[in-house]
Design a protein around this motif. Sequence first.
Motif, PDB file in Angstrom:
ATOM      1  N   ALA A 210       1.030  -1.090   0.002  1.00  7.03           N
ATOM      2  CA  ALA A 210       0.065  -0.029  -0.030  1.00  7.03           C
ATOM      3  C   ALA A 210       0.894   1.283  -0.099  1.00  7.03           C
ATOM      4  O   ALA A 210       0.787   2.314  -1.005  1.00  7.03           O
ATOM      5  N   THR A 211       1.958   1.443   0.831  1.00 11.84           N
ATOM      6  CA  THR A 211       2.725   2.423   0.845  1.00 11.84           C
ATOM      7  C   THR A 211       3.527   2.661  -0.304  1.00 11.84           C
ATOM      8  O   THR A 211       3.999   3.818  -0.625  1.00 11.84           O
ATOM      9  N   PHE A 212       4.099   1.407  -0.905  1.00  5.78           N
ATOM     10  CA  PHE A 212       4.868   1.584  -2.254  1.00  5.78           C
ATOM     11  C   PHE A 212       3.722   2.428  -3.175  1.00  5.78           C
ATOM     12  O   PHE A 212       4.401   3.168  -4.146  1.00  5.78           O
ATOM     13  N   GLY A 213       2.482   1.956  -3.158  1.00  3.97           N
ATOM     14  CA  GLY A 213       1.576   2.551  -4.369  1.00  3.97           C
ATOM     15  C   GLY A 213       1.386   4.200  -4.143  1.00  3.97           C
ATOM     16  O   GLY A 213       1.395   4.740  -5.044  1.00  3.97           O
ATOM     17  N   ILE A 214       1.429   4.284  -2.632  1.00  2.00           N
ATOM     18  CA  ILE A 214       1.266   5.779  -2.183  1.00  2.00           C
ATOM     19  C   ILE A 214       2.507   6.598  -2.762  1.00  2.00           C
ATOM     20  O   ILE A 214       2.462   7.577  -3.150  1.00  2.00           O
ATOM     21  N   SER A 215       3.750   5.863  -2.611  1.00  2.00           N
ATOM     22  CA  SER A 215       5.033   6.462  -3.048  1.00  2.00           C
ATOM     23  C   SER A 215       4.957   6.867  -4.386  1.00  2.00           C
ATOM     24  O   SER A 215       5.358   8.043  -4.900  1.00  2.00           O
ATOM     25  N   ILE A 216       4.584   5.973  -5.344  1.00  2.00           N
ATOM     26  CA  ILE A 216       4.398   5.954  -6.880  1.00  2.00           C
ATOM     27  C   ILE A 216       3.639   7.337  -7.047  1.00  2.00           C
ATOM     28  O   ILE A 216       3.737   7.996  -7.817  1.00  2.00           O
ATOM     29  N   ALA A 217       2.338   7.240  -6.332  1.00  2.00           N
ATOM     30  CA  ALA A 217       1.277   8.511  -6.599  1.00  2.00           C
ATOM     31  C   ALA A 217       1.771   9.893  -6.311  1.00  2.00           C
ATOM     32  O   ALA A 217       1.504  10.669  -6.893  1.00  2.00           O
ATOM     33  N   LEU A 218       2.393   9.438  -5.211  1.00  2.00           N
ATOM     34  CA  LEU A 218       2.999  11.183  -4.482  1.00  2.00           C
ATOM     35  C   LEU A 218       4.068  11.531  -5.653  1.00  2.00           C
ATOM     36  O   LEU A 218       4.022  12.767  -5.762  1.00  2.00           O
TER      37      LEU A 218
END
Length: 650
Positions: A452-460
């Motif tokens: 989940a945090t990896f996906g948030i990282s890409i989104a940010l």
Amino acid sequence: MRLIAAALFAALLLFMPHLGHAQGQTVTQILSENRALVEKASRTTIGPVIEALASSGDPQAAIVLAAWAEKGLGIRKADGVFFLIEVEGNGYKLMSLEGQAAGNAPKAEIVELKPNAGVRGLIATALVQFQLSDPDQLKREAALVSIARDPSAEHLTPLRASIEGETDPAILAQKTRLERLLTLRFDPDSAARVAAIESFSGDLGLDLRAAINPLLVTTRTAIPAQMQANGNIAAEIRPGRDISVEDAYAILSAQGLAPARLTRAELKSALAANIVDGKVAGIPVAELNTPAARDRAYSALEAAGSVPAAATDDEVAAAVAAHRFLDTYAEADSAVTSAATGLLKGIEVKLGAMQTADLVLDALSLASIYFLAAIGLAITFGVMRVINMAHGEFIMMGAYTGYVVQLFVPNYTVSLILALPLAFAVTFAAGVLMERLVIRHLYKRPLETLLATFGISIALQQMAKNIFGTQARPLTSPAWLDGALTFNDVVSISYIRIAIFVLALVFLLFFLWLMRRTRLGLEVRAVTQNPSMAASMGINPDRINMLTFGLGSGIAGIAGVAIGLFAKVTSELGSDYIVQSFMTVVVGGVGNIWGTLAGALMIGTLQKGIEWFNPSNTLAAQTYMILFIILFIQFRPRGIIALKGRAAGD
């Protein structure tokens, strides 16, 4: 040859009286008496005239020499009178050498003197003595720079003469140092040179090393074994140990002490070309099946004059054995080279110590950056056990916050003061929002949290690209952070790195105070040790987790402002530090701030140490560092400082 030498000697005797009276002559008299030499000036003949002008004592000497160098000196054809000339229209504006206006003249009536590069070099050297004592401080400084750039023996006397009258302390120090550097190279007195060398004991200046190295240049030569060695010998070279036999023979061949080396291809070709009736020099071809036999055949052909002189293997070995090989100093004075060698050895020892100190400073600087980047992760990962792959993006958000503040506040000092708390507020809010919306639903589910945090990282990262673009944005440091704290020519550290080191120390103290002296810290430690027991004591674990995650994210934002001062502010800024941040926390010991500090010191020192061995490849240094850390974790899986108590078993 004797007649030529006698003629040159007679010419010198005729010319010497003119130079002997130069001290009392004016510039006009010197030029007039040496008109023929001046008109056809060359570096080999004009030197005495230029020296006479420089030492004449005439106040106009410097002006005339400078004009001559810049093609501003001419001779009137009608009467041979010298003038200072300046192009004006189709002719020249004339001025006497004494500085008086002399009207104008057509170009056809004036011979413009055009000195070549060699003559201009002699003039420039002569002008130094005037520039060294010029009332203009900038001209004196420029003269010193010119001498330091291209030192020569001719500079020593005028430099010494200018020291006594120097009034500026800084320039006086430069002149004194430069005088000692010229003395150790060019003074004819051996004792003075040795004294000058010894006066630099403990000095690490680059200019000193540049002056010392020419004294220790050596030339490798060969002499017959029975001959007595002459000159200032640095070392005797032994073929087969210090150099190869082939290299030794190459020296003999280059000096003309032995014929050229015979290659295998040349030997084969020469033997094949001299086969007569199945024999070569009387030796049957069938017997030429060994190197020794082929060498004997070639030697016989060589003696008969059938092939050019060349060395076979046996002859090479014999020639090398019959000679001595020496490294000879270009400097003939052994006392000078001994003093220079001793000084250089001392410099190398101290230089090694200084390089070590510089490496330690670099390692501490890098460790402080890693600690600053990892301290927020030490809270979220070390305390909450949340694998936050978006931690690097909080660093990136902090850097962009600093950039945005500078867009509205042009004063860099004020903007930096405002950016630090604002970056904390922005990333704290982002961290709280992320914890409330995502993280709180994934506690004790590390794999899902990581994804989940990896996906948030890409989104940010993508959001940052959409807002700020893909080009690097400047985060400019205040003027008082420009430059570096320099201890000597080797050891220095930039003020930005010092500021980051201080900031890391401040956050270490802040974290210790927060965790040990505040109620929030007590509650965080309680929830970390036993969430159920903490809840039974009236502590809200959800609230503590939210504040802890927000605190870690906020500290990452402040780290982003600091890192952005020297790194490129792009959407990928955080990804450059996320791996090192996780390694810092894991290697140091999860859940322990002292472990994070120890991990940062270990990784920073390790990376700089590997880069020192392989400075051209920082990627390889990081690869070796990761491999080392993998091995380290195998032997110490809980890190340098392992967490104790109930939390250690979680």
